[in-house]
Design a protein around this motif. Structure first.
Motif, PDB file in Angstrom:
ATOM      1  N   GLU A 145       0.441  -1.449   0.020  1.00 14.42           N
ATOM      2  CA  GLU A 145      -0.037  -0.072  -0.129  1.00 14.42           C
ATOM      3  C   GLU A 145       0.791   1.496   0.227  1.00 14.42           C
ATOM      4  O   GLU A 145       1.685   1.369   0.717  1.00 14.42           O
ATOM      5  CB  GLU A 145      -0.942   0.590   1.507  1.00 14.42           C
ATOM      6  CG  GLU A 145      -1.430   1.537   1.604  1.00 14.42           C
ATOM      7  CD  GLU A 145      -2.517   1.148   2.924  1.00 14.42           C
ATOM      8  OE1 GLU A 145      -3.230   1.649   2.670  1.00 14.42           O
ATOM      9  OE2 GLU A 145      -1.487   1.015   3.807  1.00 14.42           O
ATOM     10  N   PHE A 146       0.577   2.135  -1.170  1.00 12.64           N
ATOM     11  CA  PHE A 146       1.199   3.466  -0.421  1.00 12.64           C
ATOM     12  C   PHE A 146       1.043   4.544   0.533  1.00 12.64           C
ATOM     13  O   PHE A 146      -0.238   4.196   0.809  1.00 12.64           O
ATOM     14  CB  PHE A 146       0.702   3.937  -1.978  1.00 12.64           C
ATOM     15  CG  PHE A 146       1.264   6.063  -2.155  1.00 12.64           C
ATOM     16  CD1 PHE A 146       2.165   5.977  -3.024  1.00 12.64           C
ATOM     17  CD2 PHE A 146       0.035   6.977  -1.787  1.00 12.64           C
ATOM     18  CE1 PHE A 146       3.074   7.439  -2.376  1.00 12.64           C
ATOM     19  CE2 PHE A 146       0.893   8.430  -1.705  1.00 12.64           C
ATOM     20  CZ  PHE A 146       2.352   8.091  -1.784  1.00 12.64           C
ATOM     21  N   TYR A 206      -0.148  11.836   0.326  1.00 13.96           N
ATOM     22  CA  TYR A 206      -0.649  10.980   1.403  1.00 13.96           C
ATOM     23  C   TYR A 206      -1.726  10.049   0.490  1.00 13.96           C
ATOM     24  O   TYR A 206      -2.862  10.630   0.003  1.00 13.96           O
ATOM     25  CB  TYR A 206      -0.938  11.826   2.510  1.00 13.96           C
ATOM     26  CG  TYR A 206       0.128  12.774   3.101  1.00 13.96           C
ATOM     27  CD1 TYR A 206       0.509  12.067   3.978  1.00 13.96           C
ATOM     28  CD2 TYR A 206       0.859  14.036   2.573  1.00 13.96           C
ATOM     29  CE1 TYR A 206       1.770  12.279   4.407  1.00 13.96           C
ATOM     30  CE2 TYR A 206       1.317  15.125   3.447  1.00 13.96           C
ATOM     31  CZ  TYR A 206       2.182  14.181   4.472  1.00 13.96           C
ATOM     32  OH  TYR A 206       3.589  14.515   5.101  1.00 13.96           O
ATOM     33  N   GLU A 207      -1.643   9.123   1.279  1.00 10.32           N
ATOM     34  CA  GLU A 207      -2.737   8.523   1.033  1.00 10.32           C
ATOM     35  C   GLU A 207      -4.050   8.170   2.429  1.00 10.32           C
ATOM     36  O   GLU A 207      -3.532   8.860   3.302  1.00 10.32           O
ATOM     37  CB  GLU A 207      -2.696   6.690   1.800  1.00 10.32           C
ATOM     38  CG  GLU A 207      -3.459   5.249   1.315  1.00 10.32           C
ATOM     39  CD  GLU A 207      -4.294   4.990  -0.465  1.00 10.32           C
ATOM     40  OE1 GLU A 207      -5.251   5.045  -0.572  1.00 10.32           O
ATOM     41  OE2 GLU A 207      -3.575   5.842  -0.799  1.00 10.32           O
ATOM     42  N   ASP A 208      -5.455   8.523   1.160  1.00 10.42           N
ATOM     43  CA  ASP A 208      -6.442   8.717   2.722  1.00 10.42           C
ATOM     44  C   ASP A 208      -6.593   8.803   4.015  1.00 10.42           C
ATOM     45  O   ASP A 208      -6.561   9.237   4.917  1.00 10.42           O
ATOM     46  CB  ASP A 208      -7.739   8.723   2.145  1.00 10.42           C
ATOM     47  CG  ASP A 208      -8.275   9.046   0.795  1.00 10.42           C
ATOM     48  OD1 ASP A 208      -8.782   9.587  -0.056  1.00 10.42           O
ATOM     49  OD2 ASP A 208      -7.332  10.819   0.708  1.00 10.42           O
ATOM     50  N   SER A 209      -6.141   7.166   4.076  1.00 11.65           N
ATOM     51  CA  SER A 209      -6.002   6.790   5.710  1.00 11.65           C
ATOM     52  C   SER A 209      -4.959   7.025   6.827  1.00 11.65           C
ATOM     53  O   SER A 209      -5.242   6.802   7.970  1.00 11.65           O
ATOM     54  CB  SER A 209      -6.320   4.747   5.928  1.00 11.65           C
ATOM     55  OG  SER A 209      -4.182   4.674   5.109  1.00 11.65           O
ATOM     56  N   LYS A 251       1.859   8.056  -6.713  1.00  9.59           N
ATOM     57  CA  LYS A 251       1.771   7.310  -6.129  1.00  9.59           C
ATOM     58  C   LYS A 251       2.245   5.729  -6.670  1.00  9.59           C
ATOM     59  O   LYS A 251       1.639   4.557  -6.652  1.00  9.59           O
ATOM     60  CB  LYS A 251       0.270   6.592  -5.601  1.00  9.59           C
ATOM     61  CG  LYS A 251       0.067   7.822  -4.982  1.00  9.59           C
ATOM     62  CD  LYS A 251      -1.996   7.921  -4.261  1.00  9.59           C
ATOM     63  CE  LYS A 251      -2.116   8.895  -3.613  1.00  9.59           C
ATOM     64  NZ  LYS A 251      -3.226   8.554  -3.340  1.00  9.59           N
TER      65      LYS A 251
END
Length: 123
Positions: free
Chosen positions: A46-47, A60-63, A107
């Protein structure tokens, strides 16, 4: 051409913080975009975050938005990932990735990888 070494992983309780470091070697490392990826057991890679060569662009990844911060100190040839408010679901092996292009800002994956550092977040 470029070698990467991650450090800073460890065991932390939920809500705690860790700072990961990615130390790069090679004359051109300072001109590379750099990203962080992670892989948890049984899950796909996962990015997490990426930063431009100058440090003025980040993704950034949303999480992890609002909790993680990526930065770099080109004078030290090092990229950091400050992780706050850690959750058990953040548990994974974290990898540093670098590429001479800007693909990491979209990404994508770069050509060079570190060996990873383990992050474990307990409940």
């Amino acid at each position: 051409q470029v070698q990467l070494v991650e450090s800073g992983g460890g065991l932390v309780q939920a809500g705690g913080s860790l700072r990961l470091s990615c130390a790069g070697s090679g004359r051109t490392f300072r001109s590379y975009s750099v990203g962080w990826f992670r892989q948890a057991p049984g899950k796909e890679r996962e990015f997490v975050a990426a930063i431009s060569w100058s440090g003025d662009g980040t993704v950034y990844e949303d999480s992890v938005k609002g909790r993680f911060t990526i930065s770099r100190d080109n004078a030290k040839d090092t990229v950091y990932l400050q992780m706050n408010s850690l959750k058990p679901e953040d548990t994974a092996v974290y990898y540093c990735n670098a590429d001479p292009s800007s693909r990491l800002l979209f990404k994508g994956t770069g050509d060079y990888w570190g060996q990873g550092t383990q992050v474990t977040v307990s409940s």
